[in-house]
Design a protein around this motif. Structure first.
Motif, PDB file in Angstrom:
ATOM      1  N   HIS A  37       3.594  59.892  94.441  1.00  0.00           N
ATOM      2  CA  HIS A  37       4.568  60.757  94.548  1.00  0.00           C
ATOM      3  C   HIS A  37       5.114  60.942  96.055  1.00  0.00           C
ATOM      4  CE1 HIS A  37       4.219  62.688  90.890  1.00  0.00           C
ATOM      5  NE2 HIS A  37       2.899  62.594  90.711  1.00  0.00           N
ATOM      6  N   GLU A  54       9.081  60.732  96.727  1.00  0.00           N
ATOM      7  CA  GLU A  54       9.744  61.830  97.818  1.00  0.00           C
ATOM      8  C   GLU A  54      10.147  61.187  98.957  1.00  0.00           C
ATOM      9  OE1 GLU A  54      10.166  64.753  97.060  1.00  0.00           O
ATOM     10  OE2 GLU A  54      11.092  65.088  98.944  1.00  0.00           O
ATOM     11  N   ARG A  55       9.707  59.961  99.296  1.00  0.00           N
ATOM     12  CA  ARG A  55      10.374  59.453 100.639  1.00  0.00           C
ATOM     13  C   ARG A  55      11.610  58.645 100.068  1.00  0.00           C
ATOM     14  NH1 ARG A  55       8.215  53.868 103.565  1.00  0.00           N
ATOM     15  NH2 ARG A  55       8.877  52.970 101.400  1.00  0.00           N
ATOM     16  N   ARG A  63      13.540  59.961  98.042  1.00  0.00           N
ATOM     17  CA  ARG A  63      14.590  60.847  97.585  1.00  0.00           C
ATOM     18  C   ARG A  63      15.056  61.250  99.068  1.00  0.00           C
ATOM     19  NH1 ARG A  63      12.752  62.926  92.593  1.00  0.00           N
ATOM     20  NH2 ARG A  63      10.784  63.305  93.261  1.00  0.00           N
TER      21      ARG A  63
END
Lengths: 353, 353
Positions: free
Chosen positions: B14, B18-19, B21
C-alpha cells in the motif's frame, strides 16, 4: 520514375504530388499491413485501396499534398527526397487518424465520394483503426532509432495535439451562436495549419536541419495550411460536388462556422444582419437542416456572398499564401526547391477539390 | 513523505501504491491541465478529480499499480524513483486513453462507481479526450529530449499498438461462438500484459538500463499483467459489486469470452456442454442479455464453475505470477527492489478489486 522534379508550373506540381504518392504509398501500405485483422482491411478501405467488399480498387486516396511537402522539406535541408519518406508516411497516418475520428464525431457519411468508415464498418472500427494509425505514425518514425527521428516525433506530437485542439474548438463552435474571425482562424490554424506545418518541416528534421530552418519551414506550412483551409471553406459552400466528393452546400448543412460565414457575420450591413437572424433562428429551433430544400441553402450562400464573406475569404487565402512564401526568405534553401515550394503553395490556392 | 519504501508486506504494497500516486499525480494533473477547454474538464472528470458538475472530489482514481511499477522499475536500474515519474505519467495517460475509447466501444456505462465519460459528456468528447491523452503521453516523454526518453517512447508505442490489437481481438471474440484458451490468453497479453510490461520497464529505460534489463523487466510485467487479467476475469463474474464498482455478473452481461468462460467451454463434460448450448442460443437469438434476470446469470456462473473454469483461471493467475517472479532472476536487481516487485505481484493476485 526519377525522384528529381525539374519544372515547377502546373505540370511540375502534379509531378511533385505524384512523386510524393509514388515514394510514400508503398511504405504507407507496408505500415498499414502490420495492423491485426480486421483493422488492416478497415484501414485499406479508408485509404481507398479496397472497396467495401474487400476488392482492390484504384480509388481516390486524396490529393497527397502532405507527402509532397515532406519530400520537398528533406530537399530543402539538402537531403535526398527519400529521407523525408518516413516523415511523409507518419504525417499521412496522423492525418488519416484524424479523418477517421472526425468523420465519426461530425456524423459525416461521405468522404472522397465513398461512404465513411463508421458508416461501412461501424463506429468501434472507426475509433480503433484511428487509434492504430496514430500509434503506427509514432512507430514508423521511432523505429528509425535516430536522434533526428526523436526530434521529428516530438514535432509531430505537438502538431497532433494542436490538431485535436482544433477539432475540439470546431465542435464547440457548432453549439455557439457567434464565433469571431480570430477564433475561427485560430481553430483552422490548429486543425489544418499545424499538420501542414509539420509536413513542411519533418523531412528537413529527418535530414538533420537545425531548429531555425525547421521553424521557418513550419511557418511556411502553417500559413500554407491556413490558405488551404480558406480555399476548403470556399469549396465547402460553393464547391462543385462532382469535384469535391461532398454534398452541395456541405458546410452549410452541417452549420459549420467556417470563414465565409464568420466573416459575413462580422461584416455588418443588411445582408449580414439578415444572415445573423436566419442562423440564430436555426440555432434556436435545434431542428436538423437535413430537411431543408436546396433553395434554403442557396439563400444562405447568397447572403454570405452579399455580405462579403466569400470575397474576404478569397483575399484571406491570398494573404496567407503570401505570408507562407515570405517565410521561405528567412532560410537558405536551394533555389529549385524554393521554386517548388512556391508552386505547391500556388496550387493550393487555385485548386478546385 | 519519503520516497524510500522499507517493508514489502501488505502495508509495504500500500505504501508503494501510495508513493506512485503521490509522485505521479501532480505531474499527471499538470499534463492534463495543458489540454484546451473543455477537454481538460472532461479528462479531470474521467480521472475522478471533479464530479459531473465540475466540483472537486476526492474520488477513486484507480489502484495505481502502473505508476508504482514505473517507479520501482527506475530503482531496479539503480536510478532514483523520481526518474520513473514521466514514464509513470505516460503509461497512465495511455491506460486512460484506452479506457475512454474502450468504454465507448463496449457501451460500458459505469467505471469506478461513476458514469463513464461518453455517458456524461457524449461520445465525441470520449473520442477526442482519449486522443488527446494518447498524444500527451508521447509529449510528456519526448519533451525530456534525451535518447532514453526516445527509447522509452518507442517501447510505449509498441505497447500501445498491442493494446489496440487486444481491443480489436476482444471485440471480434464477442461475435464468435468459440474462442480457444490460447486465443484468449493472446488477447489478454495484448490488452493488459503489454502495458503492464511497459510500466515495469519504462522507469529502467529512463534510468539508462540496457535492453537486457529492460526486456527482463518487461517480461516480469507481461506475466504480471496476465495474472492481473486472470484475477480481473474472476472478479468480472464473481466479484463483489461494492468492491469492483461494476454490475454483478458484469462480464456475463457483456457476453465476454473471458478466461473462465473459455476454459469452461474447453473443459468438456456435462456442465461445459450445457454452458455451450446456452451461449450458442444467446448468440443466435442476438437478443440483449440486459433483459435477463439475476438468476439467468447465476445459472451461467454456476455452470462455468462446475465445468472448472473458475478453478482453472485461479490456477492460471498463480502460474503467471510464478513466471513473473522468475523473470526477475535473469537480471541483477537490488534485493530490496526485487522484494518489492515480488510483493506487488503477490498483491495483484490476492486483490478483491
Amino acid at each position: 520514375m526519377t525522384s528529381a522534379i525539374p519544372a515547377c508550373d502546373t505540370e511540375g506540381v502534379h509531378a511533385l504530388l505524384e512523386r510524393g504518392r509514388a515514394l510514400a504509398t508503398p511504405v504507407l501500405r507496408a505500415a498499414v499491413g502490420r495492423l491485426a485483422a480486421p483493422m488492416d482491411t478497415t484501414a485499406a478501405y479508408h485509404f481507398g485501396w479496397i472497396d467495401a467488399e474487400g476488392r482492390p480498387t484504384d480509388g481516390d486516396s486524396g490529393k497527397a499534398v502532405r507527402p509532397a511537402l515532406a519530400l520537398l522539406s528533406a530537399e530543402a535541408a539538402g537531403a535526398a527526397p527519400q529521407t523525408g519518406v518516413p516523415g511523409a508516411v507518419a504525417v499521412e497516418l496522423v492525418h488519416n487518424f484524424s479523418l477517421l475520428h472526425d468523420d465519426l464525431m461530425d456524423g459525416d457519411e461521405q468522404r472522397r465520394h465513398r461512404d465513411t468508415v463508421w458508416k461501412v464498418h461501424g463506429p468501434a472500427q472507426a475509433i480503433l483503426v484511428g487509434d492504430a494509425l496514430f500509434a503506427l505514425a509514432n512507430e514508423v518514425l521511432l523505429e528509425l532509432g535516430s536522434a533526428e527521428a526523436a526530434r521529428a516525433t516530438r514535432r509531430l506530437t505537438t502538431a497532433t495535439r494542436k490538431l485535436i485542439d482544433g477539432q475540439a474548438q470546431d465542435i464547440s463552435f457548432e453549439h455557439r451562436e457567434r464565433v469571431t474571425v480570430e477564433e475561427c482562424l485560430e481553430m483552422e490554424g490548429n486543425k489544418t495549419g499545424a499538420l501542414l506545418a509539420c509536413a513542411s518541416s519533418i523531412g528537413a528534421v529527418l535530414g538533420g536541419a537545425d531548429d531555425r530552418t525547421a521553424d521557418a519551414l513550419e511557418n511556411y506550412g502553417y500559413h500554407l495550411g491556413l490558405a488551404f483551409q480558406a480555399v476548403d471553406d470556399l469549396l465547402g459552400i460553393w464547391g462543385d460536388p462532382e469535384a469535391t466528393g461532398k454534398q452541395t452546400w456541405s458546410d452549410l448543412r452541417q452549420r459549420k462556422k467556417s470563414l465565409p460565414v464568420v466573416a459575413a457575420l462580422a461584416a455588418g450591413g443588411p445582408a449580414s444582419e439578415r444572415l445573423a437572424r436566419i442562423l440564430a433562428a436555426d440555432a434556436k429551433s435545434e431542428s436538423e437542416t437535413a430537411g431543408f430544400d436546396e433553395e434554403e441553402f442557396a439563400t444562405r450562400a447568397a447572403l454570405i456572398e452579399e455580405a462579403g464573406g466569400r470575397e474576404w475569404t478569397s483575399q484571406e487565402a491570398r494573404r496567407q499564401h503570401t505570408t507562407a512564401i515570405e517565410a521561405l526568405d528567412r532560410v537558405d534553401i536551394p533555389p529549385a526547391v524554393r521554386a517548388q515550394l512556391t508552386a505547391l503553395a500556388d496550387f493550393v490556392v487555385v485548386r478546385k477539390r
